[in-house]
Design a protein around this motif. Structure first.
Motif, PDB file in Angstrom:
ATOM      1  N   VAL A 338       0.833  -1.204   0.000  1.00  0.00           N
ATOM      2  CA  VAL A 338       0.000   0.000   0.000  1.00  0.00           C
ATOM      3  C   VAL A 338       0.868   1.254   0.000  1.00  0.00           C
ATOM      4  O   VAL A 338       0.620   2.197  -0.740  1.00  0.00           O
ATOM      5  CB  VAL A 338      -0.948  -0.001   1.218  1.00  0.00           C
ATOM      6  CG1 VAL A 338      -1.740   1.306   1.281  1.00  0.00           C
ATOM      7  CG2 VAL A 338      -1.893  -1.187   1.141  1.00  0.00           C
ATOM      8  N   GLN A 412      -8.901   2.428   1.781  1.00  0.00           N
ATOM      9  CA  GLN A 412      -9.612   1.386   1.043  1.00  0.00           C
ATOM     10  C   GLN A 412      -8.647   0.290   0.599  1.00  0.00           C
ATOM     11  O   GLN A 412      -8.979  -0.902   0.629  1.00  0.00           O
ATOM     12  CB  GLN A 412     -10.308   1.989  -0.181  1.00  0.00           C
ATOM     13  CG  GLN A 412     -11.149   0.991  -0.964  1.00  0.00           C
ATOM     14  CD  GLN A 412     -12.263   0.387  -0.128  1.00  0.00           C
ATOM     15  OE1 GLN A 412     -13.118   1.091   0.404  1.00  0.00           O
ATOM     16  NE2 GLN A 412     -12.246  -0.943   0.012  1.00  0.00           N
ATOM     17  N   GLN A 413      -7.423   0.689   0.201  1.00  0.00           N
ATOM     18  CA  GLN A 413      -6.439  -0.318  -0.195  1.00  0.00           C
ATOM     19  C   GLN A 413      -6.105  -1.245   0.965  1.00  0.00           C
ATOM     20  O   GLN A 413      -6.005  -2.465   0.796  1.00  0.00           O
ATOM     21  CB  GLN A 413      -5.170   0.374  -0.707  1.00  0.00           C
ATOM     22  CG  GLN A 413      -5.359   1.191  -1.982  1.00  0.00           C
ATOM     23  CD  GLN A 413      -4.094   1.943  -2.353  1.00  0.00           C
ATOM     24  OE1 GLN A 413      -2.992   1.398  -2.344  1.00  0.00           O
ATOM     25  NE2 GLN A 413      -4.245   3.214  -2.674  1.00  0.00           N
ATOM     26  N   ALA A 415      -7.986  -1.854   3.547  1.00  0.00           N
ATOM     27  CA  ALA A 415      -9.184  -2.648   3.853  1.00  0.00           C
ATOM     28  C   ALA A 415      -9.301  -3.853   2.926  1.00  0.00           C
ATOM     29  O   ALA A 415      -9.746  -4.932   3.351  1.00  0.00           O
ATOM     30  CB  ALA A 415     -10.425  -1.763   3.738  1.00  0.00           C
ATOM     31  N   ASP A 416      -8.889  -3.674   1.674  1.00  0.00           N
ATOM     32  CA  ASP A 416      -8.968  -4.783   0.718  1.00  0.00           C
ATOM     33  C   ASP A 416      -8.054  -5.945   1.127  1.00  0.00           C
ATOM     34  O   ASP A 416      -8.322  -7.098   0.773  1.00  0.00           O
ATOM     35  CB  ASP A 416      -8.585  -4.292  -0.681  1.00  0.00           C
ATOM     36  CG  ASP A 416      -9.628  -3.359  -1.275  1.00  0.00           C
ATOM     37  OD1 ASP A 416     -10.772  -3.360  -0.785  1.00  0.00           O
ATOM     38  OD2 ASP A 416      -9.290  -2.605  -2.209  1.00  0.00           O
ATOM     39  N   TYR A 417      -6.987  -5.624   1.834  1.00  0.00           N
ATOM     40  CA  TYR A 417      -6.109  -6.691   2.354  1.00  0.00           C
ATOM     41  C   TYR A 417      -6.656  -7.258   3.664  1.00  0.00           C
ATOM     42  O   TYR A 417      -6.643  -8.473   3.895  1.00  0.00           O
ATOM     43  CB  TYR A 417      -4.702  -6.142   2.608  1.00  0.00           C
ATOM     44  CG  TYR A 417      -3.857  -5.984   1.373  1.00  0.00           C
ATOM     45  CD1 TYR A 417      -3.143  -7.059   0.843  1.00  0.00           C
ATOM     46  CD2 TYR A 417      -3.756  -4.758   0.737  1.00  0.00           C
ATOM     47  CE1 TYR A 417      -2.358  -6.913  -0.297  1.00  0.00           C
ATOM     48  CE2 TYR A 417      -2.971  -4.596  -0.405  1.00  0.00           C
ATOM     49  CZ  TYR A 417      -2.274  -5.680  -0.909  1.00  0.00           C
ATOM     50  OH  TYR A 417      -1.506  -5.540  -2.032  1.00  0.00           O
ATOM     51  N   LYS A 419      -9.673  -7.374   5.061  1.00  0.00           N
ATOM     52  CA  LYS A 419     -10.933  -8.132   5.077  1.00  0.00           C
ATOM     53  C   LYS A 419     -10.702  -9.641   4.889  1.00  0.00           C
ATOM     54  O   LYS A 419     -11.180 -10.449   5.718  1.00  0.00           O
ATOM     55  CB  LYS A 419     -11.889  -7.585   4.014  1.00  0.00           C
ATOM     56  CG  LYS A 419     -13.253  -8.266   4.019  1.00  0.00           C
ATOM     57  CD  LYS A 419     -14.225  -7.581   3.067  1.00  0.00           C
ATOM     58  CE  LYS A 419     -15.596  -8.264   3.126  1.00  0.00           C
ATOM     59  NZ  LYS A 419     -16.588  -7.558   2.292  1.00  0.00           N
ATOM     60  N   PRO A 420      -9.960 -10.075   3.878  1.00  0.00           N
ATOM     61  CA  PRO A 420      -9.729 -11.533   3.760  1.00  0.00           C
ATOM     62  C   PRO A 420      -8.823 -12.088   4.862  1.00  0.00           C
ATOM     63  O   PRO A 420      -8.956 -13.265   5.221  1.00  0.00           O
ATOM     64  CB  PRO A 420      -9.089 -11.670   2.371  1.00  0.00           C
ATOM     65  CG  PRO A 420      -8.572 -10.323   2.030  1.00  0.00           C
ATOM     66  CD  PRO A 420      -9.459  -9.344   2.696  1.00  0.00           C
ATOM     67  N   THR A 430     -17.187  -5.971   7.590  1.00  0.00           N
ATOM     68  CA  THR A 430     -17.898  -5.059   6.696  1.00  0.00           C
ATOM     69  C   THR A 430     -17.144  -3.736   6.680  1.00  0.00           C
ATOM     70  O   THR A 430     -16.881  -3.157   7.743  1.00  0.00           O
ATOM     71  CB  THR A 430     -19.338  -4.804   7.177  1.00  0.00           C
ATOM     72  OG1 THR A 430     -20.030  -6.054   7.223  1.00  0.00           O
ATOM     73  CG2 THR A 430     -20.058  -3.854   6.244  1.00  0.00           C
ATOM     74  N   VAL A 431     -16.775  -3.282   5.493  1.00  0.00           N
ATOM     75  CA  VAL A 431     -15.980  -2.064   5.352  1.00  0.00           C
ATOM     76  C   VAL A 431     -16.883  -0.895   4.995  1.00  0.00           C
ATOM     77  O   VAL A 431     -17.756  -1.007   4.126  1.00  0.00           O
ATOM     78  CB  VAL A 431     -14.897  -2.237   4.269  1.00  0.00           C
ATOM     79  CG1 VAL A 431     -14.116  -0.937   4.075  1.00  0.00           C
ATOM     80  CG2 VAL A 431     -13.961  -3.382   4.651  1.00  0.00           C
TER      81      VAL A 431
END
Length: 613
Positions: A338, A412-413, A415-417, A419-420, A430-431
């Motif tokens: 990121v 957001q970047q 969060a994309d990592y 969450k999984p 939930t983001v």
């Protein structure tokens, strides 16, 4: 003897002489005619060209009242308007004169005496005296409503008096390490003492200050307009003013920089920073940052009276759940992917830029380890359901919310990592990315489970630690009456805070500060991910001369003081800063040479005619 040409007879050299003479006369005329213009050119540019430094602002301003303002955007504006008694210098962040030019402590360290020199003025021309400082300190001590932003700074202040207009005496309950004059902005008594309710005073129009710029107006959609203070003790700024221009996203701010709508953009993402490199008229700067970026985990924030606040998931009151979340997040990958490596790995809340207090990485026990996180949750009764999502102690799926700012592309970047990663340990995430003001409101009222957080920090860690004490918790369930960084309340932390506060031995104090940070780390309420470099860019075809803090690898726009913005110098049409224009020297010199050449040419010509006569 050479034959003389006859009168009226054409001489082959006469035309050349007439041309030379006329040419010299033209040059002389042009030179002399140009002299006033050359000397007047910089003034003409200053008068005809907009001379305001426009700074992109992507965060929201909660208030311009220094008693209550806590957002980064508001703090940056107010740092240009008010001085502290003592400043942090641009060279290396060490204490230097601010509103006071000198200070001393008593042998027991309890009494600090500051000298405010004669002749300094507020922006409205009224004299700056020790009474202004005494009024500011005592107003905060006497009114809880004025403690929101800086109340914790005065916890050990027993009394403040102005012995005379130039002498301020601060008496402490005990000797303390931080200089008590370094972090509290001093306000003009002749303005604020007449305000019926200082806690609600907007202070957003025609403000009076002591710093290099003062607020002329503020509007949420138009931003903040500041004008240069003619009475600033270090001299009026080289720009007429500063305009903070609001943008909803960082991308919009970058586009505005490219088109010349603004002159400085800070907190760039790595992608934005790399894209701006090499752009005509734009210079980029990557300074070592003084803030952290972290993942806040709401432990169930309570008010000072013990009332539970907000709507956080009750499962987060379990320390084991919070620890598992920290171990599930790979901070190293976030730094590399990121931030593209443009920062330092996080440990405690004090950034690596302040090595005396930064928490060493050795011995930290919550590093990335998904297997250990799963094991911890298994052992503590959070069994996985058929869909792989764990159940909490009431049998409900363990579902959490992650809050971030829509203006921050890196949120957001990340969060994309994340969450999984959390799903790998059986937690559904939930983001939600929201506007800045909504995020501020949610954080203040503890209406979140997980949230991206971050604080900029002064060289002394005292304030940052102070807002983790039990006494920093809000007094009201809506979040007012206090500023708590992590919703933490640990008696052992409070004890360490007080010890470091009065410890005068640097080595011992550093150890205490690190122990206090370790308690925050072990409580798993704030996973400090990294310390980002400050990525910024400015229109170098319009402004230059920026002073960075520190001098080496420093930043321009987010400093501990006004130095970067105050030093902005307009660039003229020739590309030189207005403060040093070679044209001012070269053009007059050319004029003088031409004048002398013309004078000697005429003298030589006249001598020749006289000789012939």
């Amino acid at each position: 003897m050479a034959a003389r040409p006859m009168i009226g007879q054409h001489s082959p050299n006469r035309a050349a002489l007439r041309f030379t003479r006329r040419f010299a006369a033209v040059l002389l005329g042009v030179g002399l005619a140009s002299a006033p213009l050359a000397l007047a050119a910089p003034l003409a540019i200053a008068a005809d060209t907009p001379n305001n430094l426009k700074i992109a602002m992507t965060g929201d301003i909660d208030s311009l009242n220094p008693f209550t303002a806590i957002t980064a955007s508001a703090s940056k504006v107010l740092a240009l308007q008010y001085q502290n008694l003592v400043a942090f210098g641009p060279e290396d962040n060490t204490p230097v004169p601010g509103m006071a030019d000198k200070w001393e402590t008593s042998p027991d360290g309890k009494v600090w005496t500051f000298n405010l020199p004669e002749g300094r003025k507020w922006s409205d021309g009224e004299p700056i005296t020790a009474n202004d400082a005494a009024w500011t300190f005592n107003a905060i001590k006497a009114n809880d409503a004025l403690k929101t932003a800086n109340g914790t700074l005065l916890e050990s202040v027993a009394g403040v008096v102005a012995k005379d207009p130039q002498t301020l005496v601060i008496t402490l309950t005990a000797a303390q390490a931080p200089n008590p004059g370094t972090q509290l902005p001093i306000l003009p008594e002749h303005i604020w003492s007449k305000v019926s309710d200082p806690a609600t005073f907007a202070n957003d129009k025609d403000s009076v200050g002591s710093g290099p710029f003062t607020v002329g107006s503020y509007d949420k959609s138009a931003g903040v307009t500041m004008k240069a203070n003619p009475n600033y003790w270090q001299g009026k700024a080289k720009v007429d003013g500063v305009i903070w221009v609001p943008y909803k996203t960082g991308d919009a701010a970058v586009q505005a920089l490219k088109t010349g709508e603004v002159d400085i953009v800070s907190r760039l993402t790595p992608a934005q920073y790399e894209a701006l490199k090499g752009e005509a008229g734009i210079t980029t700067n990557a300074g070592m940052g003084t803030r952290y970026v972290g993942l806040g985990i709401n432990p169930g924030t309570k008010t000072q009276s013990g009332e539970l606040m907000g709507d956080t998931n009750p499962a987060l009151q379990d320390l084991n759940v919070r620890k598992a979340i920290v171990m599930a997040v790979d901070n190293k990958t976030l730094l590399e992917k990121v931030l593209q490596g443009l920062g330092q790995p996080g440990t405690g809340e004090v950034p690596a830029a302040y090595p005396d207090y930064a928490l060493p990485a050795q011995g930290l026990g919550l590093s990335f380890d998904p297997a250990a996180a799963n094991k911890l949750l298994d052992e503590n009764g959070y069994a996985k359901g058929p869909d792989g999502i764990r159940l909490d102690k009431t049998g409900k799926p363990l579902q959490l919310r992650l809050l971030g700012r829509s203006t921050d592309a890196t949120a957001q970047q990340m969060a994309d990592y994340i969450k999984p990663w959390l799903k790998d340990i059986g937690i559904e995430l939930t983001v939600s990315m929201k506007a800045n003001l909504q995020v501020n409101d949610d954080l203040g009222a503890a209406n979140y489970d997980l949230a991206f957080t971050g604080w900029g920090m002064a060289p002394d860690p005292d304030y940052q630690l102070s807002i983790n004490q039990c006494s920093a918790l809000p007094t009201q369930s809506d979040g007012t009456g206090g500023v708590s960084e992590n919703g933490l309340c640990l008696p052992e932390f409070d004890a360490l805070y007080k010890q470091q506060h009065v410890e005068l031995d640097q080595q011992k104090r550093s150890a205490l500060v690190q122990q206090a940070q370790k308690l925050i780390y072990d409580a798993a309420v704030n996973n400090v991910i990294y310390y980002p470099n400050m990525l910024e860019a400015y229109r170098s075809d319009r402004f230059g001369g920026f002073v960075t803090q520190p001098a080496q690898n420093g930043v321009i726009s987010e400093q501990n003081g006004p130095w970067g913005i105050y030093s902005a110098t307009p660039v003229d049409s020739a590309g030189a800063t207005a403060g040093f224009n070679w044209a001012w020297l070269v053009i007059p010199a050319v004029v003088v040479v031409l004048a002398l050449a013309g004078f000697f040419w005429f003298r030589s010509r006249r001598s020749s005619v006289d000789d012939r006569a």
